[in-house]
Design a protein around this motif. Structure first.
Motif, PDB file in Angstrom:
ATOM      1  N   GLU A 244       1.516  13.842  10.283  1.00  0.00           N
ATOM      2  CA  GLU A 244       2.254  13.839   8.620  1.00  0.00           C
ATOM      3  C   GLU A 244       3.141  12.748   8.621  1.00  0.00           C
ATOM      4  N   HIS A 245       2.682  12.271   7.782  1.00  0.00           N
ATOM      5  CA  HIS A 245       2.900  10.964   6.801  1.00  0.00           C
ATOM      6  C   HIS A 245       3.089  10.716   5.418  1.00  0.00           C
ATOM      7  N   PHE A 246       3.688   9.740   4.645  1.00  0.00           N
ATOM      8  CA  PHE A 246       4.435   9.420   3.518  1.00  0.00           C
ATOM      9  C   PHE A 246       4.001   8.035   3.403  1.00  0.00           C
ATOM     10  N   ILE A 247       3.251   7.556   2.070  1.00  0.00           N
ATOM     11  CA  ILE A 247       3.048   6.670   1.845  1.00  0.00           C
ATOM     12  C   ILE A 247       3.263   6.138   0.358  1.00  0.00           C
ATOM     13  N   PHE A 248       3.575   5.480   0.497  1.00  0.00           N
ATOM     14  CA  PHE A 248       3.896   4.137  -1.330  1.00  0.00           C
ATOM     15  C   PHE A 248       3.630   2.693  -1.404  1.00  0.00           C
ATOM     16  N   ASN A 249       2.462   2.875  -2.223  1.00  0.00           N
ATOM     17  CA  ASN A 249       2.111   1.561  -2.478  1.00  0.00           C
ATOM     18  C   ASN A 249       2.030   1.295  -4.132  1.00  0.00           C
ATOM     19  N   VAL A 250       2.106  -0.064  -4.250  1.00  0.00           N
ATOM     20  CA  VAL A 250       1.872  -1.227  -5.721  1.00  0.00           C
ATOM     21  C   VAL A 250       1.149  -1.977  -5.385  1.00  0.00           C
ATOM     22  N   TRP A 251       0.716  -2.312  -6.337  1.00  0.00           N
ATOM     23  CA  TRP A 251      -0.674  -3.069  -6.773  1.00  0.00           C
ATOM     24  C   TRP A 251      -0.376  -3.938  -8.277  1.00  0.00           C
ATOM     25  N   ILE A 252       0.194  -4.701  -7.676  1.00  0.00           N
ATOM     26  CA  ILE A 252       0.714  -5.468  -9.159  1.00  0.00           C
ATOM     27  C   ILE A 252      -0.460  -6.230  -9.193  1.00  0.00           C
ATOM     28  N   GLU A 253      -1.205  -6.938 -10.745  1.00  0.00           N
ATOM     29  CA  GLU A 253      -2.030  -8.076 -10.598  1.00  0.00           C
ATOM     30  C   GLU A 253      -1.799  -8.985 -11.976  1.00  0.00           C
ATOM     31  N   ASN A 254      -2.312  -9.638 -11.742  1.00  0.00           N
ATOM     32  CA  ASN A 254      -2.290 -10.566 -13.490  1.00  0.00           C
ATOM     33  C   ASN A 254      -3.451 -11.390 -13.488  1.00  0.00           C
ATOM     34  N   ASP A 255      -4.342 -11.364 -14.081  1.00  0.00           N
ATOM     35  CA  ASP A 255      -6.198 -11.728 -14.227  1.00  0.00           C
ATOM     36  C   ASP A 255      -6.060 -12.451 -15.631  1.00  0.00           C
ATOM     37  N   TRP A 256      -5.759 -13.695 -15.083  1.00  0.00           N
ATOM     38  CA  TRP A 256      -6.215 -14.629 -16.674  1.00  0.00           C
ATOM     39  C   TRP A 256      -7.543 -15.444 -16.963  1.00  0.00           C
ATOM     40  N   HIS A 257      -7.915 -15.377 -18.005  1.00  0.00           N
ATOM     41  CA  HIS A 257      -9.717 -16.478 -17.806  1.00  0.00           C
ATOM     42  C   HIS A 257      -9.941 -16.754 -19.239  1.00  0.00           C
ATOM     43  N   GLN A 258     -10.549 -17.786 -19.000  1.00  0.00           N
ATOM     44  CA  GLN A 258     -10.828 -18.125 -20.187  1.00  0.00           C
ATOM     45  C   GLN A 258     -12.615 -18.143 -20.211  1.00  0.00           C
ATOM     46  N   VAL A 259     -12.389 -17.652 -22.244  1.00  0.00           N
ATOM     47  CA  VAL A 259     -13.714 -16.311 -21.558  1.00  0.00           C
ATOM     48  C   VAL A 259     -14.972 -17.579 -22.389  1.00  0.00           C
ATOM     49  N   GLN A 260     -16.464 -17.721 -20.926  1.00  0.00           N
ATOM     50  CA  GLN A 260     -17.077 -17.811 -21.021  1.00  0.00           C
ATOM     51  C   GLN A 260     -18.300 -18.695 -22.556  1.00  0.00           C
TER      52      GLN A 260
END
Length: 644
Positions: A244-260
Motif C-alpha cells: 500500500e503506497h502513495f506516489i506523486f511525480n512531476v516531470w518538467i521538461e524544456n527542449d530547444w533545438h535549431q531545426v536542421q
C-alpha cells in the motif's frame, strides 16, 4: 552490410555450445513487480510481445536519448536527423500509432499526434518496456503499432543516495546530471535533473555540385543544428504498508533545438536559422493498494504542453489535460482474476489556427480485463475497452491472448503464444480542427493485429539463453493523410495499409572461468508494409511504405571481468523509400558502436564509474532522413560519482 553478416555468423557459430537451467519451468507464475511505478503490463496481455531493455544496455545509454537506446537494442525503424527530431515506426506503422506512456499519461502531442523521441532522456528513468503490436485495448487511442512504457523504480531508500554525472563528446556534446534519493524506508524523495547541449557542427561530405570547380561532393560542416534540453523529474513516495503506497511525480521538461536544414540549404544558405522550443509539465499521482484478494488504484494527472516556433509566441500551440483513473482488481480464484476500471480526460486546446468554438474535449474510457490459468499449461486473457469522445464515435476494441507451455524439461522450456486485437486512433486536433484543412468528420483509424510466437529457453550450468520467433499481420483502415487541395491542404481518410512480417530475437549468457561473464544477442526483423488501397493517385500502391526498411537487425556482444566491461553493438537498416515516387531512396547502412566502462568501488559508500564510447566506429556515410547529413565517427566520455 558485410561487417554485420560476419558479426552475426560468428556469434551464431559460437552459440552451438550453448545450454540452460530448470528455472524456466515456473511458467504458471505471473511475475508482476509491484514496486515499479510505471512499466510492464504483462499479466493481462497473454500472447503480446513485450520486451524490456536489459540493465547493462540501459546503463550504457544513460547519456543519450530514447531513439539512441531503442535503435541500438531493438530492430525498430526510426526516421531521424542529427539529433533534433526522431519519430518511431513499429511494425510498419506511422509515428502516430505508437503511444509513449509515463504512468497513465500518453505523452504524445495532441496536436501533432506523436512524440519527438530524441527529446526523451534515458537518464531520467529506470527502465523501458516496448510492446510490439496493438495495445489499444489496454492503452487506448494511438497504440495501433505498439506502446512504449517509461519506468520508475521505487527503492524505498533508507538514508541518502546521490549521483553526479558528467559526459562530454564530439561536436560540443555535454551532459550534466544528478540523482538524489532521501528516505527512511517509508517516505522517499527522488530528484533527477539533467542538462544536455550539443553544438552539432560535425563535418560531412555534401553531395552538392560546386559550380566554380564543377566538383560533385564537397567537404562541408553542419550549420545551425544545435540542441539544448533540460529536465527535472521529482518523485515523492510514501509506503503505508508492504502493498500500500502513495506516489506523486512531476516531470518538467524544456527542449530547444535549431531545426536542421538539409544538405542543399546548408551549403547554399548556411546562415538560415529556424528554432523550435517545447515546454512540458507532466504530473502523475496515485494511491495504490495491492493487498489481496482485492487490489485497487486511484490515480490523477495534469499535462501542459506548449510549442513555440521561431520565437513567435503569438501563434500559440498549447494544450492542457486533466486526467482521472480508477480500477479494481480481484483475485477471486488462485488461478483467475479480473480487472475493471475507468479513465476520464478533459482537454483544453489553445491553438491559434483552431476554430474559436473548440473550448474543450472530454474523453472517457471504460475497460475490463480477465485472466485465467488452466492446468499450469495455458494462460488466457481477454481485454475489452470502449472509448467515448465529445462529438466523435470511437470503436469498441477487444483483444484475446494465450500463452501455452508446450514442453518443460530439465534443461529447456518451449512456449507458444498467440494474440488477436483491435485498435484505433482518434484523429489529432490538427487533423480535425486546423483552419483551413481540418476535418471534424474524419473517421478514427482502425486496426486489426494478429500474431503468433514461440520462445525456447535453454539453461544449464553456467550457460543460458533464449530464442524468440514472432509472426504478425496488421491491417489499418481509414489511414489519415493530408491531401493537396490546390489552395490549401486538407485531412482525409484515404488509404488502407497492411503490414506483415517475422521477428527473431536471441540472447545468450555465459559465466566463464576465472570470473569472466559474456553476453550476446542478435535480433532480426522482416517487415512488408504496403498500401493496399488508396483514394489518392499514387505510384506507391502495393509497394513498401516510406521509412520502413524491409529488413533491419541489431546485435550486441559484451564481456566483463570484475569491474571492467567491453560492449560492441551493431545495427543494420535496409533500403528505404522516402516518398511516394520511386526515387530518393535511402541506401542500406550499418552502424557499429564500441563502449568500455570501469566501475571503481572506492569503499562501501563511494563509487566512481567511468565509461568511454565510440559511435559509428567505421565512419559510415549514411542518411536516416532523405537529404539530411548525419555525423560520422564520434566519441563520448562519461564520469559518474555515486554516494550511499
Amino acid at each position: 552490410m558485410r561487417r554485420f553478416v560476419v558479426f552475426g555468423v560468428l556469434l551464431l557459430a559460437w552459440a552451438q555450445n550453448v545450454s540452460a537451467q530448470e528455472l524456466f519451468s515456473v511458467f504458471d507464475t505471473v511475475h508482476v513487480d509491484e514496486v515499479v511505478s510505471y512499466g510492464k503490463l504483462r499479466k493481462y496481455q497473454s500472447g503480446a510481445k513485450i520486451e524490456s531493455i536489459s540493465a547493462s544496455q540501459f546503463s550504457l545509454a544513460q547519456d543519450g536519448n530514447l531513439e539512441q537506446l531503442l535503435s541500438r537494442t531493438l530492430p525498430v525503424a526510426f526516421k531521424t536527423n542529427a539529433g533534433g527530431l526522431a519519430t518511431i515506426r513499429i511494425r510498419g506503422s506511422a509515428p502516430d500509432h505508437t503511444s509513449l506512456n509515463f504512468g497513465g499519461i500518453n505523452i504524445n502531442s495532441l496536436t501533432l499526434g506523436h512524440s519527438n523521441v530524441s527529446n526523451v532522456p534515458v537518464y531520467l528513468f529506470d527502465n523501458v518496456g516496448v510492446q510490439f503490436g496493438s495495445a489499444s485495448s489496454v492503452n487506448g487511442s494511438g497504440s495501433i503499432g505498439g506502446a512504449i512504457h517509461l519506468g520508475l523504480q521505487n527503492n524505498w531508500t533508507k538514508g541518502v543516495k546521490a549521483e553526479a554525472r558528467i559526459a562530454n563528446g564530439s561536436f560540443g556534446e555535454q551532459l550534466y546530471g544528478t540523482k538524489i534519493s532521501l528516505g527512511n524506508g517509508k517516505f522517499e524523495s527522488v530528484t533527477r535533473a539533467y542538462y544536455y547541449t550539443k553544438t552539432n557542427n560535425f563535418p560531412f561530405l555534401n553531395p552538392q555540385k560546386d559550380f566554380e570547380t564543377q566538383q560533385i561532393g564537397i567537404q562541408d560542416t553542419q550549420q545551425n543544428a544545435a540542441i539544448e534540453n533540460r529536465g527535472l523529474l521529482q518523485e515523492f513516495n510514501y509506503r503505508f504498508a508492504t502493498n500500500e503506497h502513495f506516489i506523486f511525480n512531476v516531470w518538467i521538461e524544456n527542449d530547444w533545438h535549431q531545426v536542421q536544414q538539409n544538405m542543399a540549404v546548408n551549403y547554399f544558405n548556411p546562415q538560415l536559422q529556424e528554432v523550435y522550443d517545447d515546454e512540458h509539465i507532466r504530473i502523475w499521482t496515485g494511491y495504490k493498494n495491492r493487498k489481496k484478494p482485492f487490489k485497487y488504484e486511484i490515480n490523477g494527472g495534469y499535462v501542459f504542453d506548449n510549442a513555440v516556433s521561431n520565437k513567435n509566441t503569438s501563434d500559440t500551440i498549447s494544450t492542457q489535460r486533466i486526467i482521472g483513473e480508477a480500477f479494481v482488481e480481484h483475485d477471486f480464484l488462485p488461478n483467475a482474476s479480473y480487472k475493471a476500471g475507468a479513465k476520464a480526460t478533459r482537454i483544453y486546446p489553445t491553438v491559434y489556427a483552431y476554430s474559436e468554438t473548440l473550448e474543450h474535449e472530454t474523453r472517457v474510457d471504460l475497460y475490463a480485463s480477465y485472466y485465467h490459468r488452466f492446468f499450469n499449461k495455458l494462460t488466457a486473457t481477454i481485454n475489452l475497452r470502449q472509448g467515448f469522445v465529445t462529438d466523435f464515435e470511437v470503436p469498441f476494441t477487444p483483444s484475446l491472448g494465450v500463452n501455452y507451455l508446450a514442453l518443460s524439461k530439465e534443461k529447456y522450456v518451449l512456449k507458444f503464444s498467440g494474440n488477436i486485437a483491435r485498435s484505433y486512433r482518434v484523429p489529432t486536433f490538427n487533423d480535425r480542427f486546423w483552419v483551413p484543412g481540418g476535418n471534424p468528420d474524419l473517421n478514427p483509424e482502425k486496426g486489426m493485429n494478429c500474431e503468433i510466437g514461440s520462445k525456447w529457453s535453454y539453461c544449464t550450468g553456467n550457460k543460458s539463453g533464449n530464442v524468440k520467433l514472432n509472426a504478425f499481420l496488421m491491417k489499418v483502415d481509414d489511414w489519415i493523410l493530408w491531401k493537396n487541395g490546390g489552395s490549401f491542404w486538407y485531412a482525409e481518410n484515404v488509404q488502407k495499409v497492411e503490414s506483415k512480417g517475422l521477428e527473431l530475437m536471441t540472447d545468450w549468457n555465459y559465466n566463464m572461468v576465472k570470473g569472466w561473464v559474456v553476453n550476446w544477442g542478435l535480433n532480426l526483423t522482416y517487415t512488408v508494409a504496403e498500401r493496399i488501397e488508396s483514394l489518392n493517385e499514387t505510384n506507391a500502391l502495393n509497394r513498401q511504405m516510406e521509412y520502413v526498411p524491409k529488413t533491419s537487425a541489431t546485435a550486441f556482444f559484451s564481456a566483463s571481468y570484475k569491474d571492467l566491461a567491453l560492449v560492441v553493438d551493431q545495427s543494420y537498416s535496409g533500403e528505404q523509400f522516402t516518398d511516394e515516387e520511386n526515387k530518393n531512396i535511402l541506401d542500406a547502412y550499418s552502424l557499429t558502436n564500441l563502449a568500455v566502462s570501469y566501475n571503481w568501488k572506492i569503499n562501501t559508500q563511494h563509487r566512481i564509474k567511468i565509461n568511454a564510447m565510440v559511435n559509428n566506429l567505421f565512419d559510415e556515410d549514411y542518411q536516416a532522413s532523405w537529404g539530411y547529413a548525419m555525423p560520422g565517427i564520434s566519441y563520448r566520455l562519461g564520469l559518474s560519482y555515486h554516494f550511499k
